[in-house]
Enzyme design. Structure first.
Site, PDB file in Angstrom:
ATOM      1  N   ARG A  15       0.828  -1.207   0.000  1.00 18.48           N
ATOM      2  CA  ARG A  15       0.000   0.000   0.000  1.00 18.48           C
ATOM      3  C   ARG A  15       0.867   1.264   0.000  1.00 18.48           C
ATOM      4  O   ARG A  15       2.076   1.191   0.166  1.00 18.48           O
ATOM      5  CB  ARG A  15      -0.979  -0.001   1.180  1.00 18.48           C
ATOM      6  CG  ARG A  15      -0.331  -0.162   2.553  1.00 18.48           C
ATOM      7  CD  ARG A  15      -1.062   0.563   3.625  1.00 18.48           C
ATOM      8  NE  ARG A  15      -1.034   1.982   3.393  1.00 18.48           N
ATOM      9  CZ  ARG A  15       0.005   2.778   3.689  1.00 18.48           C
ATOM     10  NH1 ARG A  15       1.114   2.269   4.221  1.00 18.48           N
ATOM     11  NH2 ARG A  15      -0.052   4.068   3.458  1.00 18.48           N
ATOM     12  N   GLY A  16       0.151   2.407  -0.169  1.00 12.29           N
ATOM     13  CA  GLY A  16       0.868   3.672  -0.335  1.00 12.29           C
ATOM     14  C   GLY A  16       0.968   3.911  -1.832  1.00 12.29           C
ATOM     15  O   GLY A  16       1.334   2.997  -2.591  1.00 12.29           O
ATOM     16  N   ALA A  17       0.611   5.135  -2.247  1.00 11.82           N
ATOM     17  CA  ALA A  17       0.496   5.400  -3.680  1.00 11.82           C
ATOM     18  C   ALA A  17       1.804   5.164  -4.444  1.00 11.82           C
ATOM     19  O   ALA A  17       1.798   4.658  -5.571  1.00 11.82           O
ATOM     20  CB  ALA A  17       0.008   6.826  -3.877  1.00 11.82           C
ATOM     21  N   ARG A  58      -6.955  -1.038  -7.538  1.00  8.16           N
ATOM     22  CA  ARG A  58      -7.429   0.078  -6.691  1.00  8.16           C
ATOM     23  C   ARG A  58      -7.622   1.285  -7.604  1.00  8.16           C
ATOM     24  O   ARG A  58      -6.755   1.583  -8.416  1.00  8.16           O
ATOM     25  CB  ARG A  58      -6.423   0.386  -5.560  1.00  8.16           C
ATOM     26  CG  ARG A  58      -6.342  -0.726  -4.533  1.00  8.16           C
ATOM     27  CD  ARG A  58      -5.547  -0.305  -3.302  1.00  8.16           C
ATOM     28  NE  ARG A  58      -6.272   0.626  -2.465  1.00  8.16           N
ATOM     29  CZ  ARG A  58      -5.709   1.327  -1.474  1.00  8.16           C
ATOM     30  NH1 ARG A  58      -4.410   1.210  -1.242  1.00  8.16           N
ATOM     31  NH2 ARG A  58      -6.432   2.136  -0.739  1.00  8.16           N
ATOM     32  N   CYS A 124      -2.114   9.503   8.116  1.00  6.40           N
ATOM     33  CA  CYS A 124      -1.855   8.269   7.358  1.00  6.40           C
ATOM     34  C   CYS A 124      -0.374   7.927   7.367  1.00  6.40           C
ATOM     35  O   CYS A 124       0.376   8.375   8.256  1.00  6.40           O
ATOM     36  CB  CYS A 124      -2.394   8.331   5.937  1.00  6.40           C
ATOM     37  SG  CYS A 124      -2.634   6.667   5.243  1.00  6.40           S
ATOM     38  N   ASP A 193      -2.590  10.801  -3.076  1.00  8.31           N
ATOM     39  CA  ASP A 193      -2.832   9.698  -4.010  1.00  8.31           C
ATOM     40  C   ASP A 193      -3.054  10.239  -5.408  1.00  8.31           C
ATOM     41  O   ASP A 193      -2.813   9.556  -6.400  1.00  8.31           O
ATOM     42  CB  ASP A 193      -4.027   8.863  -3.559  1.00  8.31           C
ATOM     43  CG  ASP A 193      -3.699   8.131  -2.275  1.00  8.31           C
ATOM     44  OD1 ASP A 193      -3.792   8.745  -1.195  1.00  8.31           O
ATOM     45  OD2 ASP A 193      -3.290   6.952  -2.360  1.00  8.31           O
ATOM     46  N   ASN A 203      -6.427  12.398  -0.997  1.00  2.00           N
ATOM     47  CA  ASN A 203      -5.572  11.665  -0.052  1.00  2.00           C
ATOM     48  C   ASN A 203      -6.471  10.908   0.923  1.00  2.00           C
ATOM     49  O   ASN A 203      -7.711  10.973   0.852  1.00  2.00           O
ATOM     50  CB  ASN A 203      -4.634  12.624   0.673  1.00  2.00           C
ATOM     51  CG  ASN A 203      -3.533  11.905   1.437  1.00  2.00           C
ATOM     52  OD1 ASN A 203      -2.900  10.983   0.907  1.00  2.00           O
ATOM     53  ND2 ASN A 203      -3.309  12.269   2.678  1.00  2.00           N
ATOM     54  N   LYS A 204      -5.849  10.201   1.827  1.00  4.42           N
ATOM     55  CA  LYS A 204      -6.555   9.344   2.791  1.00  4.42           C
ATOM     56  C   LYS A 204      -7.742  10.046   3.432  1.00  4.42           C
ATOM     57  O   LYS A 204      -7.650  11.219   3.789  1.00  4.42           O
ATOM     58  CB  LYS A 204      -5.541   8.886   3.856  1.00  4.42           C
ATOM     59  CG  LYS A 204      -6.057   7.951   4.913  1.00  4.42           C
ATOM     60  CD  LYS A 204      -6.702   6.703   4.341  1.00  4.42           C
ATOM     61  CE  LYS A 204      -5.815   5.940   3.383  1.00  4.42           C
ATOM     62  NZ  LYS A 204      -6.582   4.965   2.539  1.00  4.42           N
ATOM     63  N   LYS A 229       1.969  11.547  -9.443  1.00  4.48           N
ATOM     64  CA  LYS A 229       0.669  11.501  -8.746  1.00  4.48           C
ATOM     65  C   LYS A 229      -0.274  12.567  -9.295  1.00  4.48           C
ATOM     66  O   LYS A 229      -1.417  12.660  -8.866  1.00  4.48           O
ATOM     67  CB  LYS A 229       0.872  11.669  -7.252  1.00  4.48           C
ATOM     68  CG  LYS A 229       1.557  10.447  -6.652  1.00  4.48           C
ATOM     69  CD  LYS A 229       1.827  10.611  -5.207  1.00  4.48           C
ATOM     70  CE  LYS A 229       2.530   9.368  -4.672  1.00  4.48           C
ATOM     71  NZ  LYS A 229       3.177   9.641  -3.397  1.00  4.48           N
TER      72      LYS A 229
HETATM   73  P1  RI2 Z   1       2.941   7.650  -0.411  1.00  8.13           P
HETATM   74  C1  RI2 Z   1      -1.886   6.129   0.914  1.00  8.13           C
HETATM   75  O1  RI2 Z   1      -2.986   5.379   0.517  1.00  8.13           O
HETATM   76  C2  RI2 Z   1      -2.295   7.283   1.805  1.00  8.13           C
HETATM   77  O2  RI2 Z   1      -3.458   7.957   1.378  1.00  8.13           O
HETATM   78  C3  RI2 Z   1      -1.069   8.134   1.651  1.00  8.13           C
HETATM   79  O3  RI2 Z   1      -1.245   9.449   2.131  1.00  8.13           O
HETATM   80  C4  RI2 Z   1      -0.876   8.059   0.146  1.00  8.13           C
HETATM   81  O4  RI2 Z   1      -1.171   6.700  -0.178  1.00  8.13           O
HETATM   82  C5  RI2 Z   1       0.450   8.465  -0.381  1.00  8.13           C
HETATM   83  O5  RI2 Z   1       1.445   7.606   0.119  1.00  8.13           O
HETATM   84  P2  RI2 Z   1      -3.308   3.875   1.086  1.00  8.13           P
HETATM   85  O6  RI2 Z   1      -2.570   2.929   0.140  1.00  8.13           O
HETATM   86  O7  RI2 Z   1       2.943   7.387  -1.886  1.00  8.13           O
HETATM   87  O8  RI2 Z   1      -2.869   3.760   2.499  1.00  8.13           O
HETATM   88  O9  RI2 Z   1       3.467   9.033  -0.096  1.00  8.13           O
HETATM   89  O10 RI2 Z   1      -4.784   3.750   0.907  1.00  8.13           O
HETATM   90  O11 RI2 Z   1       3.616   6.568   0.360  1.00  8.13           O
END
Ligand code: RI2
Length: 319
Positions: A15-17, A58, A124, A193, A203-204, A229
């Site tokens: 996870r994380g964009a 997703r 987040c 995101d 974002n979250k 992004k």
């Molecule tokens: P980075 C995450 O989504 C959060 O919304 C976080 O702020 C965003 O991605 C960006 O994350 P999720 O996968 O790319 O937890 O900066 O739903 O790591």
């Protein structure tokens, strides 16, 4: 391999964009290496199916389609399966390296906005946002962090572990406590995101409420986001799809069964309008949200020509 990565992204094991974008690029590269087909057509259609599968995991983080389209675009003009394979490998590796370098560059730029003695709030678990905080700590600044819990998946737990390990003094709060502490906060730092052409930040879930509270308290609101992004298709009026995840993440299904009139909702993201965002830190530099189009034009290659081509391909030639 593709199905495995797709499942890990869907279930949020990955996870994380930024991370999902890099893992999709790596999955395409590894799949390209293993497809057994003598003809180019079979190879390309196999890759297209794989890309489709990853795209469906997703819907919100634009980094995912941007990564997949970048890697797949490298197939154009390939002559043989070997050639096509090499192009995918090169392009995926370039994307992954570029992404890692972007996160480092954002950390270096964003850290400068954190001052000695500051109180910083984050929401987040964003690699890009945390990068800024960790870099500021590495450079020797003493400051304090507020980190939210992030219901329902509790990504805040990941964040407080990272901060603790880095020696950063941190307060862990429930999401609804943000406004109570906002007057003590000097800077909000979050990830993204997606960023739309008009500078809105996706974002979250909960981010937009935090932005509102920050706006009210006149606390600067900073977003850390790599250029991949930014969402070029919002130029065409396309909206960012907002993921709503399984309601069982909020309330166990067994408990829901006793509440037939209650519908449990679980949106994973929200939209913060540009007017609540002070700064977006990208690897190309920090910009006000109103300059989002410049990133889309200069770094994602969507100028007038591309816009017109895409517009016509959807709507047909104007009369
Ligand atoms: P980075 C995450 O989504 C959060 O919304 C976080 O702020 C965003 O991605 C960006 O994350 P999720 O996968 O790319 O937890 O900066 O739903 O790591």
């Amino acid at each position: 391999m593709i199905t495995e990565t797709a499942e890990k992204i869907r279930s949020m094991e990955i996870r994380g964009a930024g991370r999902i974008a890099r893992s999709a690029a790596a999955a395409l590269r590894d799949y390209a290496a293993e497809i057994e087909t003598p003809d180019l057509e079979g190879f390309v259609s196999g890759m297209e199916r794989a890309a489709e599968m990853l795209l469906e995991t997703r819907p919100t983080a634009v980094s995912l389609p941007n990564a997949i389209h970048t890697v797949m675009a490298s197939l154009a003009g390939s002559q043989t399966v070997k050639d096509a394979r090499e192009r995918i490998t090169r392009s995926a590796n370039e994307f992954i390296l570029g992404s890692e370098q972007a996160v480092d560059r954002i950390a270096a730029i964003g850290a400068r906005h954190i001052r000695e003695g500051d109180t910083v709030l984050t929401h987040c678990n964003s690699e890009a946002a945390l990068g800024c905080i960790l870099e500021a700590a590495r450079s020797g600044k003493e400051f304090e962090v507020f980190a939210t819990e992030v219901r329902p998946r509790n990504q805040g737990l990941l964040t407080i572990h990272v901060l603790n390990d880095a020696g950063v003094r941190t307060n862990y709060i429930v999401d609804s406590a943000v406004r109570s502490f906002m007057n003590d906060v000097d800077l909000v730092v979050v990830g993204a995101d997606a960023v739309t052409v008009n500078g809105a930040v996706v974002n979250k879930i909960g981010t937009s409420q935090i932005a509102l509270a920050a706006h009210e308290a006149r606390t600067p609101f900073m977003v850390a986001a790599e250029t991949y992004k930014f969402a070029p298709r919002t130029l065409l009026g396309e909206l960012i799809a907002m993921e709503e995840r399984d309601s069982g993440e909020v309330l166990p299904r067994e408990l829901q069964a006793d509440l037939p009139l209650v519908r449990v909702r679980n949106p994973a993201f929200d939209v913060t309008p540009a007017e609540y965002v002070d700064l977006i830190v990208t690897e190309k530099g920090a910009i006000p949200p109103q300059m989002a189009y410049i990133i889309i034009r200069d770094y994602l290659g969507w100028g007038l020509e591309e816009f017109n081509r895409e517009f016509v391909s959807r709507r047909g030639e104007p009369e």
